[in-house]
Design an enzyme around this catalytic site. Sequence first.
Site, PDB file in Angstrom:
ATOM      1  N   ASP A 188       0.684   3.650   2.325  1.00 27.02           N
ATOM      2  CA  ASP A 188       0.435   4.363   3.779  1.00 27.02           C
ATOM      3  C   ASP A 188      -0.677   5.296   3.484  1.00 27.02           C
ATOM      4  OD1 ASP A 188       1.541   3.723   6.354  1.00 27.02           O
ATOM      5  OD2 ASP A 188       2.025   6.039   6.239  1.00 27.02           O
ATOM      6  N   ASP A 225       0.772  -1.207  -0.154  1.00 22.95           N
ATOM      7  CA  ASP A 225      -0.059   0.200   0.049  1.00 22.95           C
ATOM      8  C   ASP A 225       0.935   1.422   0.088  1.00 22.95           C
ATOM      9  OD1 ASP A 225       0.271   1.028   3.179  1.00 22.95           O
ATOM     10  OD2 ASP A 225       0.320  -1.083   3.092  1.00 22.95           O
TER      11      ASP A 225
END
Length: 292
Positions: free
Chosen positions: A213, A211
């Site tokens: 973040d 991802d």
Amino acid sequence: MTGTTMIGVIGGSGLYEIDGLENASWQRVETPWGDPSDEILTGTLGGVPMAFLPRHGRGHVWSPSTVPYRANIDALKRLGVTDIFSVSACGSFRENMAPGDFVIVDQFIDRTIAREKSFFGPGCVAHVSVAHPTCERLGAHAAAAAREAGANVHEGGTYLAMEGPQFSTLAESKLYRDVWGCDVIGMTNMPEAKLAREAEICYASVAMVTDYDSWHPDHGEVDISEIIATLGANVAHARDLVAALPGRLGGERDLCNHGCDRALDHAIMTAPGARDPARVAMLDAVAGRVLG
């Protein structure tokens, strides 16, 4: 040649087994630091001894803060592991380090605060250098193996180790990215890397991006369902990476040309006559080479 290679793999989120391990068996290893995260799966892969430890335990029962890091590294050392490949999930602070990519970490900023970070302490004090906390030799092997597995690989990157278990606030994410210049973020490589250095085991960190973040304007907050979906794809590459390691490292081993396996040569500060016998006994696996 100075000895036999034994590869240790510490599997993080999503990686809970090693395919193709011959004569595989789970074994319990006792340590002075308590029980490791789980039993350790040992066997041979490509003719090279290998040990696999699921960092969070089978079924994912340990949180990042409660993983018994000292017991894990001590147990691997007792089994004869010479080279550790840490595989873990991470968030990315860089647009070009996209979900699904692998980052071969070479630096850390440690922001953890609730973990025991050293085998040494009162009765036997030591200071090891972690200026270069990962082994460049192992990192190169990990990068090559990851590319062979079909992953998009970034060699080098700074890993922000956070305490967790919550993900970052937006303000924290921007601080780590824009001010501190970090590349990825995770919760488990510290104090693991520091302890491996104290135990004189070469250590490489393979961070699998899941991802962005919370800093990325197009992605907003971390979505655990998206992380799990990305992990599934990453794990296939991670298994192929692990399968390629024995062929790259070989069965016989020279001294590490970066000195990882001699980190304690000048590290112990406590005079022999002042050392606590109980502490020294606990260090039998980790520091037996220099403590006699």
